[in-house]
Write an enzyme that holds these catalytic residues in place. Structure first.
Site, PDB file in Angstrom:
ATOM      1  N   GLU A  27      10.369   1.103  10.316  1.00 54.21           N
ATOM      2  CA  GLU A  27      11.270   2.251  10.441  1.00 54.21           C
ATOM      3  C   GLU A  27      10.400   3.465  10.681  1.00 54.21           C
ATOM      4  O   GLU A  27       9.535   3.801   9.874  1.00 54.21           O
ATOM      5  CB  GLU A  27      12.104   2.438   9.179  1.00 54.21           C
ATOM      6  CG  GLU A  27      13.267   3.376   9.441  1.00 54.21           C
ATOM      7  CD  GLU A  27      13.602   4.257   8.276  1.00 54.21           C
ATOM      8  OE1 GLU A  27      14.465   3.871   7.486  1.00 54.21           O
ATOM      9  OE2 GLU A  27      12.998   5.344   8.154  1.00 54.21           O
TER      10      GLU A  27
ATOM     11  N   LYS B  98       0.851  -1.186   0.000  1.00 55.19           N
ATOM     12  CA  LYS B  98       0.000   0.000   0.000  1.00 55.19           C
ATOM     13  C   LYS B  98       0.890   1.240   0.000  1.00 55.19           C
ATOM     14  O   LYS B  98       1.435   1.628   1.027  1.00 55.19           O
ATOM     15  CB  LYS B  98      -0.893   0.036   1.234  1.00 55.19           C
ATOM     16  CG  LYS B  98      -1.962   1.114   1.125  1.00 55.19           C
ATOM     17  CD  LYS B  98      -2.428   1.631   2.452  1.00 55.19           C
ATOM     18  CE  LYS B  98      -1.540   2.721   2.994  1.00 55.19           C
ATOM     19  NZ  LYS B  98      -1.516   3.947   2.181  1.00 55.19           N
TER      20      LYS B  98
ATOM     21  N   GLU C  33       9.689  15.902  15.761  1.00 52.91           N
ATOM     22  CA  GLU C  33      10.146  15.787  14.371  1.00 52.91           C
ATOM     23  C   GLU C  33       9.366  16.756  13.485  1.00 52.91           C
ATOM     24  O   GLU C  33       8.143  16.746  13.472  1.00 52.91           O
ATOM     25  CB  GLU C  33       9.914  14.346  13.886  1.00 52.91           C
ATOM     26  CG  GLU C  33      10.430  14.107  12.494  1.00 52.91           C
ATOM     27  CD  GLU C  33      10.239  12.657  12.039  1.00 52.91           C
ATOM     28  OE1 GLU C  33       9.232  12.036  12.418  1.00 52.91           O
ATOM     29  OE2 GLU C  33      11.093  12.160  11.294  1.00 52.91           O
TER      30      GLU C  33
ATOM     31  N   CYS D 248      13.227  10.587   6.990  1.00 49.98           N
ATOM     32  CA  CYS D 248      13.295  10.137   8.390  1.00 49.98           C
ATOM     33  C   CYS D 248      14.687  10.324   8.955  1.00 49.98           C
ATOM     34  O   CYS D 248      14.832  10.569  10.144  1.00 49.98           O
ATOM     35  CB  CYS D 248      12.929   8.662   8.522  1.00 49.98           C
ATOM     36  SG  CYS D 248      11.789   8.062   7.328  1.00 49.98           S
TER      37      CYS D 248
HETATM   38  P1  ADP Z   1       3.757  10.132   7.341  1.00 50.87           P
HETATM   39  O1  ADP Z   1       3.637  11.145   8.432  1.00 50.87           O
HETATM   40  O2  ADP Z   1       5.141   9.887   6.867  1.00 50.87           O
HETATM   41  O3  ADP Z   1       2.752  10.293   6.251  1.00 50.87           O
HETATM   42  P2  ADP Z   1       2.138   7.985   8.300  1.00 50.87           P
HETATM   43  O4  ADP Z   1       2.498   7.034   9.371  1.00 50.87           O
HETATM   44  O5  ADP Z   1       0.961   8.854   8.494  1.00 50.87           O
HETATM   45  O6  ADP Z   1       3.463   8.783   8.067  1.00 50.87           O
HETATM   46  O7  ADP Z   1       1.937   7.237   6.919  1.00 50.87           O
HETATM   47  C1  ADP Z   1       2.782   6.217   6.441  1.00 50.87           C
HETATM   48  C2  ADP Z   1       1.951   5.181   5.720  1.00 50.87           C
HETATM   49  O8  ADP Z   1       1.067   4.589   6.663  1.00 50.87           O
HETATM   50  C3  ADP Z   1       1.068   5.745   4.611  1.00 50.87           C
HETATM   51  O9  ADP Z   1       0.995   4.805   3.549  1.00 50.87           O
HETATM   52  C4  ADP Z   1      -0.284   5.873   5.279  1.00 50.87           C
HETATM   53  O10 ADP Z   1      -1.360   5.817   4.374  1.00 50.87           O
HETATM   54  C5  ADP Z   1      -0.277   4.652   6.180  1.00 50.87           C
HETATM   55  N1  ADP Z   1      -1.178   4.744   7.331  1.00 50.87           N
HETATM   56  C6  ADP Z   1      -1.601   5.852   7.971  1.00 50.87           C
HETATM   57  N2  ADP Z   1      -2.426   5.513   8.993  1.00 50.87           N
HETATM   58  C7  ADP Z   1      -2.521   4.164   8.998  1.00 50.87           C
HETATM   59  C8  ADP Z   1      -3.215   3.214   9.819  1.00 50.87           C
HETATM   60  N3  ADP Z   1      -3.970   3.588  10.833  1.00 50.87           N
HETATM   61  N4  ADP Z   1      -3.068   1.918   9.536  1.00 50.87           N
HETATM   62  C9  ADP Z   1      -2.262   1.518   8.521  1.00 50.87           C
HETATM   63  N5  ADP Z   1      -1.605   2.349   7.709  1.00 50.87           N
HETATM   64  C10 ADP Z   1      -1.724   3.670   7.937  1.00 50.87           C
END
Ligand code: ADP
Length: 521
Positions: A258, A185, A390, A292
């Site tokens: 990570e 995804k 961050e 990161c």
């Molecule tokens: P960033 O701040 O780098 O966008 P996130 O952790 O929000 O970091 O997002 C990283 C990935 O995790 C993206 O692909 C996002 O769609 C996905 N993501 C965000 N929330 C969830 C969740 N509750 N469960 C699974 N995947 C998620």
């Protein structure tokens, strides 16, 4: 395939090719993908849900059942061809990455090269890492012991928008080489980089259904992947890592992550200041700091503080920022409005609290909707969120320290432990590196050298992650271990009819002698 792209919407044919690769290509609802350089629409992807993830798992599980029977040699051939295709199509790949992230060309090039480096490393070494290993058995000669690696099944991969090409495939490569399928995804902001990688994998000979991509919202699609996969590889925020960790913990299924960082960089008084001046902008502002492992805190020994801030501010001010494919731009855009708001808020809070802006500190709507200048702050007062949280943007603060001990204390005084750097003589650098609590440490380098040293595992300490990518661990984590012990000629309980006490005493004596003569492992 097309060689280059226009600065505009994705050409129809390419867009359709990529959409067809998603497991949810039949969905009705669409989500727009924006080009950050201009804020215009680049294309769209479909808005997937749990059923789409279910479908992707059904297809990939069926494909994995055949893939598991391919030999290491067959797999290696496919991935070495993929390596060549990535390098051959690198201009197109950089175009796609730049269009959907708004990053500058050099940062897009880093992504392409990283995919080639990681792919070559695992294609060449997967066989060695995953071969059956003969181990010393329980009873020398009598027990024949073998360690086997067995693919987990279907690996889930959830990735962020900041390095969509690298993260979209580089963790999938070892998972696939280890005999797994992958359901991925990508972030909704940057789906096309991951999809073009799948396109090239298939062109290289990967079975069509083995790597599935589902586009859709993080919580819904990502959550459904976490609920079904046989191992999860996640890159993203610590907050989301915690949510996914709960799911994986409940399911008792393996999880590698990570996560965030607040990466420190120390400048010792014996540092080569020309090197500092040349490297700091890279360490702090690559990909507009949306990385990161990029540096967000700088601690400088007082003897060289004034010179470092003068040189670094001058270098940061001189950076060229721009929208476009030209190599001359040293920094590009932020990804979207939300990220611009986030970065502006951190800087505005620090300014309001009395911080000194050495350079930058403002957005650049004259270049594009989400541009922000490379920003260096000093005198940031205690309690300002920028000091501890961050930012994930082109913002760094710099602070004077009296001693290296103070620098190390400050560097380690965070719940994060992803990356750290130290500039100084080799002796000082190695001395300080050995005291820093971070998974990756660059000496006279920001993060690039640790990242590209793919033979060594890389991950986060403390709240910056679980597990590692790269090195042997970066592929063995995608396999279960089977410990096979074949007992020959004599039972583990001793020769037939030998009284148990006699046997037990004999083993005890053998253990003592084995230790003395160092014949036991
Ligand atoms: P960033 O701040 O780098 O966008 P996130 O952790 O929000 O970091 O997002 C990283 C990935 O995790 C993206 O692909 C996002 O769609 C996905 N993501 C965000 N929330 C969830 C969740 N509750 N469960 C699974 N995947 C998620």
């Amino acid at each position: 395939m097309i060689k280059r792209l226009p600065l505009g919407p994705l050409p129809k044919e390419l867009h359709q090719t990529l959409l067809d690769l998603t497991a949810n290509a039949q969905d009705a609802a669409k989500v727009e993908v924006i080009a950050p350089f201009t804020g215009e629409t680049l294309g769209f992807v479909f808005d997937g849900d749990e059923q789409d993830v279910e479908h992707a798992f059904a297809l990939s599980r069926a494909a994995q059942k055949k893939w598991v029977h391919t030999t290491a040699v067959e797999r290696k051939k496919i991935f070495l061809k993929f390596h060549d295709l990535v390098l051959k199509n690198r201009e197109l790949l950089m175009d796609i990455v730049q269009l959907e992230t708004g990053k500058n060309r050099a940062s897009a090039a880093d992504e392409v090269l990283d995919v080639a480096i990681t792919t070559r490393f695992y294609a060449n070494n997967a066989g060695k890492f995953l071969n059956d290993k003969k181990r010393p058995g329980a009873l020398p000669i009598i027990t024949k012991n073998t360690q086997q690696y067995v693919p987990k099944g279907v690996v889930g991969q959830i990735t962020p928008w900041n390095y969509p090409l690298t993260l979209g495939v580089s963790d999938a490569v070892p998972a696939l080489l280890a005999g797994n399928a992958v359901v991925a995804k990508p972030d909704l902001a940057t789906p096309f980089s991951c999809l073009i990688m799948v396109h090239l994998l298939i062109e290289a000979g990967l079975p069509r259904d083995l790597m599935q991509v589902v586009t859709g919202p993080g919580d819904i699609v990502g959550g459904a992947i976490a609920a079904q996969c046989d191992f999860l590889m996640f890159t993203g925020s610590t907050a989301t890592g915690r949510i996914l960790g709960r799911t994986m913990g409940e399911r008792l299924v393996g999880f590698s992550a990570e996560l965030g960082g607040k990466n420190p960089l120390i400048v010792a008084k014996d540092a080569d200041l020309d090197k500092v001046e040349a490297e700091l902008p890279q360490a702090c502002f690559s990909n507009s700091g949306q990385l990161c492992v990029s540096t967000e805190r700088i601690y400088v020994e007082e003897d060289v503080y004034e010179e470092v801030i003068a040189r670094f501010s001058k270098a940061a001010k001189a950076m060229s920022i721009g929208a476009g494919f030209e190599w001359k731009y040293e920094m590009g855009s932020l990804i979207n409005q939300a990220q611009l708001d986030r970065v502006s808020t951190f800087v505005d809070q620090a300014k309001a609290a009395g911080a000194t802006v050495l350079c930058g500190g403002k957005s650049r709507p004259d270049i594009g909707p989400f541009f922000y200048e490379p920003t260096v702050l000093a005198d940031v007062p205690e309690g300002t969120p920028l000091l501890t949280e961050e930012v994930f943007g082109p913002v760094v603060f710099i602070e004077k320290v009296a001693t290296l001990e103070e620098a190390v204390d400050k560097a380690n005084g965070t719940p994060y432990g992803l990356n750290a750097s130290v500039f100084g003589s080799s002796e000082t650098g190695n001395l300080v590196a050995g005291q820093l609590e971070a998974g990756g440490i660059g000496i006279n380098d920001g993060y690039a050298a640790t990242w590209a040293s793919v033979s060594t595992p890389l991950g986060g300490m403390k709240q910056s992650g679980l597990g590692h990518r790269h090195g042997a661990e970066g592929i063995t984590k995608y396999a279960e271990i089977r410990n096979i012990a074949e007992q020959r000629w004599m039972s583990m309980r001793g020769p037939a009819k030998m009284p148990r006490k006699v046997y037990s005493d004999t083993v005890a004596t053998a253990l003592k002698l084995g230790k003395i003569f160092k014949v036991l492992p």
